[in-house]
Write an enzyme that holds these catalytic residues in place. Structure first.
Site, PDB file in Angstrom:
ATOM      1  N   VAL A   5     -13.523 -13.168 -18.803  1.00  0.00           N
ATOM      2  CA  VAL A   5     -13.587 -12.625 -19.949  1.00  0.00           C
ATOM      3  C   VAL A   5     -12.853 -13.791 -20.772  1.00  0.00           C
ATOM      4  CG1 VAL A   5     -11.582 -11.476 -21.816  1.00  0.00           C
ATOM      5  CG2 VAL A   5     -12.798 -10.049 -19.935  1.00  0.00           C
ATOM      6  N   CYS A   9     -19.568  -8.544  15.116  1.00  0.00           N
ATOM      7  CA  CYS A   9     -20.454  -7.697  14.309  1.00  0.00           C
ATOM      8  C   CYS A   9     -20.479  -8.319  12.394  1.00  0.00           C
ATOM      9  CB  CYS A   9     -19.620  -6.406  13.634  1.00  0.00           C
ATOM     10  SG  CYS A   9     -18.145  -6.667  12.305  1.00  0.00           S
ATOM     11  N   ILE A  13       2.054  -5.307 -14.376  1.00  0.00           N
ATOM     12  CA  ILE A  13       2.344  -3.897 -13.424  1.00  0.00           C
ATOM     13  C   ILE A  13       2.096  -4.727 -11.872  1.00  0.00           C
ATOM     14  CG2 ILE A  13       0.682  -1.744 -12.745  1.00  0.00           C
ATOM     15  CD1 ILE A  13       1.743  -2.914 -15.569  1.00  0.00           C
ATOM     16  N   ARG A  43       2.313 -11.273  -6.595  1.00  0.00           N
ATOM     17  CA  ARG A  43       3.339  -9.528  -7.232  1.00  0.00           C
ATOM     18  C   ARG A  43       2.796 -10.771  -9.158  1.00  0.00           C
ATOM     19  NH1 ARG A  43       6.474 -10.174  -3.107  1.00  0.00           N
ATOM     20  NH2 ARG A  43       7.354  -8.521  -1.339  1.00  0.00           N
ATOM     21  N   CYS A  65     -19.420  -2.280  14.081  1.00  0.00           N
ATOM     22  CA  CYS A  65     -18.545  -3.205  14.586  1.00  0.00           C
ATOM     23  C   CYS A  65     -17.791  -2.254  16.001  1.00  0.00           C
ATOM     24  CB  CYS A  65     -17.756  -2.709  13.386  1.00  0.00           C
ATOM     25  SG  CYS A  65     -16.469  -3.059  13.452  1.00  0.00           S
ATOM     26  N   SER A 123       5.407  -4.444  -8.654  1.00  0.00           N
ATOM     27  CA  SER A 123       5.399  -3.351  -8.132  1.00  0.00           C
ATOM     28  C   SER A 123       6.324  -1.734  -8.681  1.00  0.00           C
ATOM     29  CB  SER A 123       5.825  -3.646  -6.781  1.00  0.00           C
ATOM     30  OG  SER A 123       6.468  -2.649  -6.034  1.00  0.00           O
ATOM     31  N   CYS A 150     -11.235  -7.550  17.117  1.00  0.00           N
ATOM     32  CA  CYS A 150     -11.997  -9.228  17.536  1.00  0.00           C
ATOM     33  C   CYS A 150     -12.209  -9.842  15.899  1.00  0.00           C
ATOM     34  CB  CYS A 150     -12.859  -9.432  18.337  1.00  0.00           C
ATOM     35  SG  CYS A 150     -14.727  -8.484  16.892  1.00  0.00           S
ATOM     36  N   ALA A 169       0.677  -1.074  -0.110  1.00  0.00           N
ATOM     37  CA  ALA A 169      -0.020  -0.183  -0.284  1.00  0.00           C
ATOM     38  C   ALA A 169       0.803   1.865   0.287  1.00  0.00           C
ATOM     39  CB  ALA A 169      -1.425  -0.549   0.777  1.00  0.00           C
ATOM     40  N   HIS A 176       5.072   4.567  -3.242  1.00  0.00           N
ATOM     41  CA  HIS A 176       7.031   4.600  -3.190  1.00  0.00           C
ATOM     42  C   HIS A 176       7.707   6.082  -3.947  1.00  0.00           C
ATOM     43  CE1 HIS A 176       7.614   0.547  -2.815  1.00  0.00           C
ATOM     44  NE2 HIS A 176       6.967   0.507  -3.420  1.00  0.00           N
TER      45      HIS A 176
HETATM   46  C1  LIG Z   1       2.675  -8.623  -1.858  1.00  0.00           C
HETATM   47  C2  LIG Z   1       3.078  -7.513  -3.159  1.00  0.00           C
HETATM   48  C3  LIG Z   1       2.975  -5.440  -2.468  1.00  0.00           C
HETATM   49  C4  LIG Z   1       3.154  -4.648  -3.463  1.00  0.00           C
HETATM   50  N1  LIG Z   1       2.855  -3.423  -2.942  1.00  0.00           N
HETATM   51  C5  LIG Z   1       2.875  -2.379  -3.351  1.00  0.00           C
HETATM   52  C6  LIG Z   1       3.608  -0.200  -3.234  1.00  0.00           C
HETATM   53  O1  LIG Z   1       3.974  -0.789  -1.465  1.00  0.00           O
HETATM   54  N2  LIG Z   1       3.024   0.100  -4.050  1.00  0.00           N
HETATM   55  C7  LIG Z   1       2.822  -0.048  -5.198  1.00  0.00           C
HETATM   56  O2  LIG Z   1       2.809   0.783  -5.319  1.00  0.00           O
HETATM   57  N3  LIG Z   1       2.867  -1.296  -5.229  1.00  0.00           N
HETATM   58  C8  LIG Z   1       2.658  -2.546  -4.462  1.00  0.00           C
HETATM   59  N4  LIG Z   1       2.405  -3.870  -5.323  1.00  0.00           N
HETATM   60  C9  LIG Z   1       2.463  -3.615  -6.673  1.00  0.00           C
HETATM   61  C10 LIG Z   1       0.673  -3.544  -6.970  1.00  0.00           C
HETATM   62  O3  LIG Z   1       0.156  -4.066  -5.815  1.00  0.00           O
HETATM   63  C11 LIG Z   1       0.265  -3.979  -8.264  1.00  0.00           C
HETATM   64  O4  LIG Z   1       1.073  -3.207  -9.443  1.00  0.00           O
HETATM   65  C12 LIG Z   1      -1.037  -3.595  -8.799  1.00  0.00           C
HETATM   66  O5  LIG Z   1      -2.353  -3.536  -7.815  1.00  0.00           O
HETATM   67  C13 LIG Z   1      -1.502  -4.307 -10.329  1.00  0.00           C
HETATM   68  O6  LIG Z   1      -3.135  -4.058  -9.844  1.00  0.00           O
HETATM   69  P1  LIG Z   1      -3.706  -4.453 -11.611  1.00  0.00           P
HETATM   70  O7  LIG Z   1      -4.981  -4.086 -11.338  1.00  0.00           O
HETATM   71  O8  LIG Z   1      -2.757  -4.310 -12.733  1.00  0.00           O
HETATM   72  O9  LIG Z   1      -3.607  -6.248 -11.455  1.00  0.00           O
HETATM   73  P2  LIG Z   1      -4.810  -6.532 -10.610  1.00  0.00           P
HETATM   74  O10 LIG Z   1      -4.977  -5.129  -9.129  1.00  0.00           O
HETATM   75  O11 LIG Z   1      -5.057  -8.058  -9.892  1.00  0.00           O
HETATM   76  O12 LIG Z   1      -6.802  -6.423 -11.128  1.00  0.00           O
HETATM   77  C14 LIG Z   1      -6.739  -7.378 -12.373  1.00  0.00           C
HETATM   78  C15 LIG Z   1      -7.627  -7.632 -12.371  1.00  0.00           C
HETATM   79  O13 LIG Z   1      -8.296  -8.487 -13.977  1.00  0.00           O
HETATM   80  C16 LIG Z   1      -9.600  -9.232 -13.221  1.00  0.00           C
HETATM   81  N5  LIG Z   1      -9.210 -10.601 -13.989  1.00  0.00           N
HETATM   82  C17 LIG Z   1      -8.359 -11.117 -14.838  1.00  0.00           C
HETATM   83  N6  LIG Z   1      -8.351 -11.589 -15.391  1.00  0.00           N
HETATM   84  C18 LIG Z   1     -10.153 -11.486 -15.936  1.00  0.00           C
HETATM   85  C19 LIG Z   1     -10.882 -11.930 -16.717  1.00  0.00           C
HETATM   86  N7  LIG Z   1     -10.524 -13.725 -17.733  1.00  0.00           N
HETATM   87  N8  LIG Z   1     -11.659 -11.765 -16.746  1.00  0.00           N
HETATM   88  C20 LIG Z   1     -11.787 -10.453 -16.391  1.00  0.00           C
HETATM   89  N9  LIG Z   1     -11.237  -9.823 -15.456  1.00  0.00           N
HETATM   90  C21 LIG Z   1      -9.820 -10.807 -14.985  1.00  0.00           C
HETATM   91  C22 LIG Z   1      -9.118  -9.889 -12.348  1.00  0.00           C
HETATM   92  O14 LIG Z   1      -9.647 -10.565 -11.041  1.00  0.00           O
HETATM   93  C23 LIG Z   1      -8.292  -8.018 -11.602  1.00  0.00           C
HETATM   94  O15 LIG Z   1      -9.580  -7.867 -10.678  1.00  0.00           O
HETATM   95  C24 LIG Z   1       2.426  -4.865  -4.496  1.00  0.00           C
HETATM   96  C25 LIG Z   1       1.972  -6.311  -4.872  1.00  0.00           C
HETATM   97  C26 LIG Z   1       1.916  -7.329  -4.031  1.00  0.00           C
HETATM   98  C27 LIG Z   1       1.638  -8.514  -4.600  1.00  0.00           C
END
Ligand SMILES: Cc1cc2nc3c(=O)[nH]c(=O)nc-3n(C[C@H](O)[C@H](O)[C@H](O)COP(=O)(O)OP(=O)(O)OC[C@H]3O[C@@H](n4cnc5c(N)ncnc54)[C@H](O)[C@@H]3O)c2cc1C
Lengths: 418, 496
Positions: B176, B454, B342, B317, B408, B344, B449, B48, B51
């Site tokens: 999809v 809740c 996409i 990730r 809650c 971190s 809790c 969260a 950066h």
């Molecule tokens: C452990 C960890 C720590 C991190 N810490 C940081 C941080 O501190 N700061 C930072 O900037 N970034 C951080 N990141 C990175 C960040 O979380 C990601 O880069 C970001 O959330 C990616 O978002 P997104 O929308 O690309 O992917 P997602 O959030 O995964 O969104 C993709 C969506 O597509 C949907 N989807 C997939 N396939 C299909 C389909 N066939 N049909 C319809 N929908 C589909 C999925 O359900 C999902 O909701 C971290 C990641 C992790 C795992």
């Protein structure tokens, strides 16, 4: 603050469970102006969800269910004309001075400030949950604390699942085992970390009655099942509670019930600096159940986790007597306070301080089970023989005023084998 | 004629793109998501952090280097417009050995190259002024004041609410299954619920972006999951004021110690590579959690006892081939834009990613974007009882008494908050009632809790508002129903 509607009372009771209701009833009978607040929609605390019997044997000399016990108290409360509000959540307690406190609460009709001379805090306890006891793995549906499962079943009419594993063999876990079995679910195991069961003897019988396997010296370490629980991993532990490698096995189940003990709810108390005893998790109290903040009393499971509702009610009444005395004398008269100390095989006890002005009930728990023991208070030469003691069963021992008078500064309680 | 745009994935990337594109008169934007709610993929479980943009090598990872700092700057505006919970508290990358300073110097240099303002190396004295309870082994640190923290799922929710208010159409629980391509041009997406026509398809599918790309015939990259695990502690445990990092190693940014925006001490993540087929493996492990514990202890020696843990969780990730974000219009398939890999700092970069995509649409697809005359940049945060003064409570109960009733206990969430959350769930098109949807909007069930008190009440409210039996309410979507039927269902022998 000044813009909030203001109410005035002698005592505000926080919590409408058995401790709070007993406190409110007694305080009213003692002539105090009482307001009881509870955040549930109904009075009774957790009792209305405890539909099994086993309540009130000492208090009413009759075996009642939880809702029945609660209803009797609620009736007294109403008949006596005690002011009470449900759906009212206390947000803050302020210790304005030793003689005046402020309680701020919110309710569907808004927020209020209550100026009061004393407070009886009877907010109960919360249950320990899966994360707190180190269970790893997936987090799907079907993981409930025992109380949550009980609420779902007995207040909201929801059946959580059909193949059940229960963590913890305390009374709550065992009663939920029976509850599930009665509704036709298969209780596949009760898992207990300690080498002995945690519940009262009468509740351990449930396991035999319903043919439920009990695993002593075992713990649940992992849950799997993405959407909902599918299986749980169990491992055996040695006498130091360390896991024994190679003893892991899985049980298939759709529901995991955590009944791993209760923790007193004390957040509002710690926020104003009330001293907490790490052993009980509740406030340090004297023989009137007054906390370290003058005029704030506590009772029931928010002080010490009790096994019997009767004791809880007893503590509430005592706290009410404390409030009456506090108001009459503008503070509890201090002559001397004798500290009650834990000795051998005593894990926790209340009250922590005795005035010597009155007889007291000591509530205590041992650390380990023992047979043929003597409960001793060496400084005053009091001894009491008992055939068995178990951590699961609270010890309740009376010390008479004359006995306490013999002590110079402290009294130790110990439980030693004969 | 409007250009139809289908965005696959309602994570932070897809949501941000939807919001930015909702600004244009000549686009009809569809946001497609397989989960029942938005933000439940990678965006759900992460550190969260917004950066600072200092650690990505612009030669090796040009997209990450460029978009991270730009995203950081944009978040300052977005959190205000959308009322997203946030804190700008800065980060310290802590040195415990003399050699660590070489690495800190390198980061400082790279930060300058990427255009990161305000960074500097602080000595021991200043370090302890910034963070008094740090490990006594610390000898200095890189101070990055521009680092912040947000609520990641609240952010996705806020962005989607705003996008929907500006005309974006959501399709939740819509997986999809194929991309229709004709004569080298996209025509739309096939879903389990039928075909959605589109002239432009944007693949923001997180961990599954490689699979979606393959549906369009593009297979030059693969995504594998890298797991990170976390501990969250009770809010009675004091945490640091700043975000604390160890000096990074070539493999990892290291285990962070921070007080997350709700005031809970949080530690994590570790990094464990999983095979590509384990994209759903979000189980916490004892080994992983142990690593996190040991790592965090090095920066923050007074970790509380384990009994103060209120939650452990894991995130995945999406690690792409090559390591950089893949954001481009694919030449072989006109109209198909990848927003893939996409990893971190994807959360940080998201607003910048969205503007990048808008630019790609204009520049590479040659679609001229026409701004709406009236576009609403604002979104109001849901009422949070815990933020109200008693006098404000008396204002809101005039509107609805439910706002005065706390359900809650730990996090002070009122029934009014929950009902408002449900209304907002319906507004963005959530079809299946789930406790998690309420949780992410209100914070109910996330306190000491963990909801044992809740959750049953929330279940009851969801059942009432969605007109289903309480046992049909789910924890987090279909398959996670909270019960199997009414309490007599087994005795009647009727259960599913
Ligand atoms: C452990 C960890 C720590 C991190 N810490 C940081 C941080 O501190 N700061 C930072 O900037 N970034 C951080 N990141 C990175 C960040 O979380 C990601 O880069 C970001 O959330 C990616 O978002 P997104 O929308 O690309 O992917 P997602 O959030 O995964 O969104 C993709 C969506 O597509 C949907 N989807 C997939 N396939 C299909 C389909 N066939 N049909 C319809 N929908 C589909 C999925 O359900 C999902 O909701 C971290 C990641 C992790 C795992």
């Amino acid at each position: 603050m000044n813009d909030l509607p203001m109410l005035n009372y002698d005592v505000v009771v926080i919590g409408g469970g058995p401790a709070g209701m007993a406190a409110a009833v007694r305080a009213k009978k003692l002539g105090l102006k009482v307001l009881l607040l509870d955040d549930n929609d109904y009075l009774g605390g957790i009792l209305p969800q405890c539909i099994h019997p086993g309540f009130g044997l000492h208090y009413f000399k009759e075996e009642l269910t939880g809702p029945e016990f609660a209803a009797r108290f609620a009736k007294r409360l109403v008949e006596l004309g005690v002011d009470y509000r449900t759906a009212a959540r206390v947000l803050e307690i302020k210790n304005y001075s030793d003689l005046e406190k402020v309680v701020v609460f919110s309710s569907p009709s808004g927020a209020y400030q209550v100026w009061t001379r004393t407070i009886i805090y009877a907010a109960g306890a919360r249950e320990r949950h899966a994360f707190e006891i180190g269970i790893v793995g997936d987090r799907g549906a079907g993981i409930y604390t025992a109380g949550e499962a009980q609420t779902l079943m007995d207040i909201y009419g929801v059946m959580p699942g059909k193949e059940i594993v229960i963590v913890g063999s305390g009374d709550v876990g065992l009663i939920m085992a029976r509850r599930f079995a009665l509704e036709g679910a298969k209780v596949k195991a009760v898992i207990e970390l300690m080498p002995y069961p945690g519940g009262l003897a009468r509740n351990i019988m449930i396991l035999r009655d319903f043919d439920i396997p009990l695993y002593l010296s075992h713990k649940v370490v992992e849950v799997r099942g993405k959407e909902r629980v599918e299986r749980v991993k169990i491992v055996k532990v040695d006498e130091n509670l360390r896991e024994i490698p190679g003893t892991e096995f899985w049980i298939e189940a759709d529901t995991l019930i955590i009944s791993a003990g209760l923790v007193p709810n004390v957040k509002l108390l710690t926020a104003i600096g009330v001293e907490i005893d790490p052993a009980t998790g509740g406030p340090v109290v004297n023989d009137l159940f007054e906390t370290s903040v003058p005029g704030i009393f506590a009772a029931g499971n928010s002080v010490i986790i009790n096994d019997l509702v009767d004791y809880v009610a007893e503590q509430g009444e005592l706290a009410a007597e404390g409030a009456r005395l506090f108001i009459d004398k503008e503070g509890i008269p201090t002559r001397r306070w004798i500290k009650l100390e834990k000795g051998e095989n005593v894990r926790l006890l209340v009250p922590h301080y005795l005035s010597g002005e009155r007889d007291v009930w000591i509530y205590a728990r041992v650390s380990k089970p023992m047979e043929n023991v003597e409960v001793r208070f060496p400084e005053i030469g009091k001894k009491l023989r008992l055939p068995v003691v178990k951590p699961a069963e609270m010890l309740r021992v009376k010390l008479r005023r004359e006995e306490i008078a013999k002590a110079r500064d402290g009294i130790t309680m110990e439980v030693v084998p004969l | 004629m409007k250009t139809k745009v289908a965005i696959i994935g309602a994570g932070i990337s897809g949501a941000s793109i939807a919001r930015v594109l909702s600004r244009y008169e000549n686009l009809e934007v569809h946001l497609i998501e397989k989960a029942p709610d938005v933000g439940w993929g990678v965006s759900k479980a992460n550190t969260a952090l917004i950066h600072g943009g200092y650690d990505d090598d612009p030669k090796k990872y040009p997209m990450r280097a460029k978009l991270c700092i730009r995203g950081n700057r944009l978040w300052h505006q977005w959190v205000k417009e959308l009322e997203i919970p946030h804190v700008w508290n800065g980060a310290l990358i802590v040195a415990t050995k003399e050699e660590d300073f070489d690495e800190l110097e390198r980061l400082l240099e790279r930060g300058r190259e990427n255009g990161v303002p305000e960074m500097r190396i602080v000595d021991r004295e200043e370090l302890f002024h910034l963070e008094p309870n740090l490990t006594k082994e610390a000898i200095g640190a890189l101070w990055v004041p521009i680092v912040g923290q947000i609520g990641p799922i609240p952010a996705v929710i806020a962005i989607v609410e705003n996008a929907v208010a500006n005309g974006v159409k959501t399709h939740l629980e819509t997986e999809v299954t194929g991309i229709k391509v004709e004569n080298g041009e996209v025509r739309g997406v096939e879903t389990k619920d039928g075909f959605i026509e589109a002239d432009v398809v944007i693949n923001a599918a997180g961990l599954y972006a490689d699979e979606i790309a393959r549906m369009a015939g593009i297979d030059y990259f693969e995504i594998h999951p890298r797991k990170g695990e976390y501990f969250l502690f009770d809010d009675s445990i004091p945490g640091p004021r700043r975000v604390l990092f160890p000096t990074p190693t070539p493999i990892s940014k290291g285990i962070v110690v921070t007080t997350e925006i709700s005031g809970h001490l949080m530690i994590g993540p570790n990094a464990q590579d999983l095979p590509p087929e384990e994209k759903e493996n979000l189980a916490t492990t004892r080994e992983g959690l142990e690593q996190v514990w040991e790592g965090a202890k090095k920066l923050w020696p007074q970790l509380p006892p384990r009994s103060k843990v209120i939650r452990t969780f894991a995130g995945l990730r999406p690690e792409p081939t090559g390591g950089d974000f893949i954001i481009k219009a694919e030449e072989e398939v006109w109209g198909f834009i990848n927003v893939a890999g996409i990893r971190s700092p994807g959360l940080t970069s998201a607003p910048a990613i969205a503007y990048e995509v808008a630019e790609i649409i204009q520049r590479d697809l040659g679609i001229e974007l026409v701004e709406k005359r009236k576009w609403n940049p604002y979104r109001k945060e849901i009422t949070h009882f815990f933020m109200l003064s008693p006098a404000q409570i008396n204002e809101v109960v005039k509107r609805d008494p439910a706002y005065g009733k706390v359900i809650c206990r730990c996090n002070r969430v009122s029934e009014g908050d929950v009902l408002e959350a449900i209304e907002r769930m319906k507004f963005i098109g959530i079809k299946t009632p789930s406790v998690d949807s309420v949780k992410f909007r209100t914070k109910a069930t996330t306190g000491t809790c963990q909801g044992s008190f809740c959750r049953p009440r929330i279940i009851q409210l969801l059942a009432r508002e969605y007109g289903v039996g309480p046992w049909e309410v789910t924890l987090k979507g279909k398959g996670s129903e909270v019960g199997i039927g009414d309490v007599k269902v087994l005795l009647r022998g009727e259960e599913a």
